[in-house]
Design an enzyme around this catalytic site. Structure first.
Site, short mmCIF file in Angstrom:
data_model
loop_
_atom_site.label_atom_id
_atom_site.label_comp_id
_atom_site.label_asym_id
_atom_site.label_seq_id
_atom_site.Cartn_x
_atom_site.Cartn_y
_atom_site.Cartn_z
N LYS A 107 21.85 74.09 53.66
CA LYS A 107 21.29 72.71 52.96
C LYS A 107 22.08 72.44 51.84
O LYS A 107 21.69 72.90 50.59
CB LYS A 107 19.92 72.75 52.86
CG LYS A 107 19.25 71.42 52.69
CD LYS A 107 17.88 71.63 52.75
CE LYS A 107 17.04 70.28 52.40
NZ LYS A 107 17.21 68.81 52.90
N1 PMP Z 1 17.69 67.67 58.85
C1 PMP Z 1 18.29 67.38 57.61
C2 PMP Z 1 19.64 66.72 57.68
C3 PMP Z 1 17.38 67.15 56.55
O1 PMP Z 1 17.91 66.87 55.53
C4 PMP Z 1 16.07 67.43 56.90
C5 PMP Z 1 15.08 67.70 55.76
N2 PMP Z 1 15.26 68.82 54.99
C6 PMP Z 1 15.63 67.98 58.06
C7 PMP Z 1 16.49 67.82 59.04
C8 PMP Z 1 14.15 68.42 58.37
O2 PMP Z 1 14.12 69.69 57.75
P1 PMP Z 1 12.68 70.03 57.39
O3 PMP Z 1 11.71 69.86 58.44
O4 PMP Z 1 12.64 71.63 56.85
O5 PMP Z 1 12.24 69.13 56.06
#
Ligand code: PMP
Length: 310
Positions: A156
């Site tokens: 991320k």
């Molecule tokens: N994909 C992207 C590109 C994101 O930014 C997020 C948000 N963090 C998610 C998927 C979903 O991840 P999560 O459920 O861990 O928040």
């Protein structure tokens, strides 16, 4: 009055005091990894429930590892710091926690090695992101998801979010709520900040990690709830754009988006244009879990009792 606090340069300070210099490497080059998780307010027992905090810090550690950034604080310490920030901030509403490991050196030169990194964590109030009751109207983005060979999306990385922002802005300026982004192979990857699921023949189908998705913690939650509570299995495999159109149901998952039904894609109605039965059942289970209302899934939550901000 709540007073937002942050962990910045080794101390917990009022958020307004957490300022970086203009030459900070991460600001100039997007060289940071981050997380986002929610604290969900439960008015009945006056607590904020931090949802799957540890798993978010584990992903932060993996993101740091991929970029070769140093995350010095152990997991327990990260959780402790977060609890202290939440307690000292004194919110009695839904909040969002944003931890980040960033290259803090005030130095020019594009690279990842030989520079100082630092940890920061801040808190901010955060309500709903997409309209869960109405459902999302989506379009297929003309932008492609970044590839593992470009900037690995399973990390991320702040810089990756230019890709997401391009897609989100295009969608909104074209009158849609959210983008569905295909990868370079033309398969469905994810939303601008959400994972995507379709329901077909009573099963959940979602793109595999190798389709350049962020491996979502909300998605993992939904997969577990579907299996344990509904006996619905999830298959991870590539999905074509046209398969979205004929799915029985489509929904998106994410920390910000929670579990949002997708009711229209590229001007085709999905199902009967409302949240389908599997989506609705999962949604009920999900919202009970994240607000600490489900005994069975309380282990996903860290409760912080509200107290007056100091
Ligand atoms: N994909 C992207 C590109 C994101 O930014 C997020 C948000 N963090 C998610 C998927 C979903 O991840 P999560 O459920 O861990 O928040």
């Amino acid at each position: 009055m709540p007073t937002p606090h942050a962990y910045f340069q080794g101390r917990i300070v009022p958020l307004g005091e957490a300022k970086i210099g203009v030459m900070t490497h991460a600001f100039n080059y997007g060289t940071a990894v981050f997380e986002g998780f929610r604290g969900n307010w439960n008015a009945e027992d006056g607590s904020l429930y931090l949802f799957r905090m540890r798993e978010h810090y584990e992903r932060l550690a993996r993101s740091s590892h991929i970029l070769g950034l140093e995350l010095r604080e152990p997991l327990d310490r990260l959780c402790e710091l977060t609890l202290e920030i939440v307690e000292r901030s004194g919110y009695e509403e839904d909040v969002y926690l944003r931890p980040m490991v960033y290259l803090s050196s005030e130095a020019l030169g594009v690279r990842l090695h030989g520079l100082e990194s630092d940890l920061l964590i801040f808190i901010t109030p955060f309500g709903p992101y997409l309209d869960i009751d109405k459902g999302a109207r989506c379009h297929t983005s003309s932008w492609r998801r970044v590839d593992d060979l470009g900037i690995p999306p399973r990390a991320k990385v702040t810089g990756i979010y230019v890709n997401s922002a391009l897609a989100k802005t295009e969608a909104e300026l074209n009158g849609f709520d959210e983008a569905i982004v295909l990868n370079a192979d033309g398969h469905v990857s994810e939303g601008s900040g959400e994972n995507i699921f379709i329901v077909r023949g009573g099963r959940l189908i979602t793109p595999a990690p190798s389709d350049n998705i962020l491996e979502g913690i909300t998605a993992d939650t939904v997969v577990e709830l579907a299996a344990a509570e509904l006996g619905v299995e999830t298959v991870q495999r590539s999905i074509d754009r046209s398969e979205l159109y004929i799915a029985d149901e489509v929904f998106m998952t994410g920390t910000a988006a929670h579990l949002t039904p997708v009711v229209e894609i590229d001007r085709r109605v999905i199902g009967d244009g409302r949240a389908g039965p599997v989506t609705r059942e999962l949604s009920d289970l999900f919202f009970d879990a994240i607000r600490g209302k489900s005994e069975k899934y309380r282990h996903w939550c860290t409760a912080v009792r509200a107290r007056v901000a100091s």
